[in-house]
Write a protein that holds these residues in place. Structure first.
Motif, short mmCIF file in Angstrom:
data_model
loop_
_atom_site.label_atom_id
_atom_site.label_comp_id
_atom_site.label_asym_id
_atom_site.label_seq_id
_atom_site.Cartn_x
_atom_site.Cartn_y
_atom_site.Cartn_z
N ASP A 128 1.93 0.91 2.47
CA ASP A 128 2.37 0.22 1.37
C ASP A 128 1.62 0.81 0.24
N ASN A 129 2.20 1.35 -0.74
CA ASN A 129 1.57 1.97 -2.07
C ASN A 129 1.23 0.69 -2.98
N GLN A 130 1.48 -0.16 -2.98
CA GLN A 130 1.34 -1.44 -3.81
C GLN A 130 0.51 -2.54 -3.35
N TYR B 279 -2.23 -4.18 -5.39
CA TYR B 279 -3.19 -3.34 -6.47
C TYR B 279 -2.79 -3.46 -7.93
N GLN C 1 11.82 -0.75 -1.63
CA GLN C 1 11.43 0.59 -1.61
C GLN C 1 11.77 0.92 0.04
#
Length: 465
Positions: free
Chosen positions: A19-21, A36, A121
């Protein structure tokens, strides 16, 4: 500060690493998520405007609320708390209707998000857990602003993890589909899917062969893929919201083509086919009385069949996990639990060969035995299958049951002279008695009470730790 946590003191969720969040972690028996700073404003707004609460009610998004916790070194991040959804189950253990309902939840939620210029996503079945028979979407930070030039970046993932396994299951290849879903990165590829389709299905869908051939050509030619990428960059247009919604609705209509069908097998008719000379009412009444007396909060029904005792336990207020190797039995129980709104999560699993831990480092997704421990366990009509067919010693069976039993075990003893024993494949000499069974169980259980079952060759043993 009491609410300031250090990274060393929190327990990271092993599957929350892409997860990039943000990421999921556990602390003080709470399920928490660190979001984030780049995504913080989006989710603060969704919380403040009670949109997340609305989605929890209408789309089974996991209930989420603000938390006072902060993480040292990440003070600019937002920490939220989720409800804990129990039990943890995976798509490799779901019956076809569970996968179907999870797919519908994913698409319906994606359609709702499109109205807010948001999108999912990914379309990953591990984003969903079942609370009883209700699918719950748990991956909050899968929600993200739309990429204006893409219809849905998770489309191929939705095909690989939902559409293709659902079709294979409808064609009677559910076991194949579940095995292939163990590939948690790629799911079922188009080529693999095509190999398992029968000739009639291929004839009815002639476009499939063209898709397979084109896909093979693209995979083999890096030059062609690069050329197509450059061409697409030249013609990129912003995708309007209504176009994106039409695309998602088309996927939803594809799902609606499939039907939840109950395919009977020998096990779905098991209770109906029991010889009338046996008194089924005695066993059912005894089990029912024991469950009502104990009133367990959680109950595991091993070898649940179509769920007679699972339903009894759920109606007494227990949260139930039911497992059986028969897809047809689990399918029937799931449909019953859904219709009656019972807190039963039925899974396709073999207790003597349970789902192992898998994924990165072999521990990203915990094994079945680590996920299904309950206050009370039913092991009815299973002893001979585990001991004779499963070739497990009585001591090993006792050890296994100890692992999943927190307090009470209702164990059905089945004598060697039982009428069903000759039907089992006996590859070795079988010798045991009720005394040897009790002795093995006494290693883990302090007290054993003896009750009658439906025939002379069976006894119900209530074992207590």
């Amino acid at each position: 500060m009491k609410n300031l946590l250090s990274l060393e003191n929190i327990d990271f969720e092993p599957s929350s690493y892409v997860d990039n969040q943000g990421f999921v972690f556990y602390y003080d028996d709470k399920v928490l998520r660190c979001i984030y700073s780049d995504a913080k404003t989006l989710f603060q707004g969704l919380l403040k405007e009670n949109i997340l609460e609305d989605w929890s009610q209408r789309f089974n998004l996991v209930p989420t609320r603000s938390s006072q916790y902060r993480i040292a070194g990440k003070e600019d991040c937002l920490i939220v708390e989720h409800d804990r959804i129990w039990p943890t189950s995976y798509c490799t253990e779901w019956c076809p209707s569970m996968l179907y309902d999870a797919a519908h939840l994913t698409i319906n939620f994606a359609l709702e998000l499109a109205d807010h210029e948001l999108i999912l996503q990914d379309a990953y079945p591990w984003n969903i857990l079942f609370c009883g028979s209700e699918p719950v979407f748990i991956d909050l930070t899968s929600i993200a602003p739309v990429d204006p030039v893409l219809l849905w970046p998770a489309h191929e993932q939705f095909e690989a993890f939902f559409i293709r396994p659902i079709i294979l299951s409808e064609l009677g290849k559910g076991k194949v589909a579940r095995a292939m879903l163990r590939d948690y990165i790629n799911g079922i590829s188009l080529e693999e899917y095509y190999k398992f389709l029968g000739p009639i299905h291929r004839l009815r869908h002639p476009g499939l062969i063209l898709s397979v051939l084109i896909n093979k050509r693209l995979q083999r030619s890096a030059v062609l893929k690069d050329r197509l990428r450059k061409m697409s960059e030249k013609i990129i247009r912003t995708v309007p919201t209504d176009v994106r919604k039409r695309f998602l609705k088309k996927l939803s209509r594809r799902l609606n083509i499939f039907k939840k069908t109950k395919s009977a097998d020998a096990w779905t008719r098991y209770y109906k086919n029991i010889d009338k000379k046996f008194d089924k009412a005695v066993k059912r009444e005894t089990v029912s009385n024991i469950i009502r007396r104990i009133k367990p909060e959680t109950l595991l029904d091993i070898g649940c069949n179509t769920g007679i005792f699972s339903i009894e336990a759920a109606q007494c207020g227990a949260k139930v996990v039911s497992i059986d190797t028969s897809e047809s039995c689990v399918e029937e129980l799931y449909c019953t639990a859904s219709q009656k709104k019972l807190h039963i999560t039925p899974l396709i699993a073999d207790i003597v060969n349970p789902t192992p831990a898998y994924g990165f480092l072999g521990r990203q997704f915990p094994g079945l035995l680590d996920r299904i421990g309950c206050e009370m366990v039913l092991f009815l009509g299973m002893m001979h299958h585990a001991h004779v067919t499963g070739r497990q010693s009585i001591m090993r069976i006792s050890e296994l049951l100890n692992i999943v039993t927190q307090k009470y075990l209702l164990f059905e003893y089945i004598d060697i002279k039982d009428a069903n024993m000759p039907h089992l494949p006996q590859r070795r000499k079988i010798e045991y008695s009720i005394e040897t069974i009790k002795k093995a169980l006494e290693k883990y259980f302090e007290n054993i009470e003896d009750y009658p079952s439906d025939r002379q060759t069976r006894r119900l043993l209530l074992c207590t730790k």
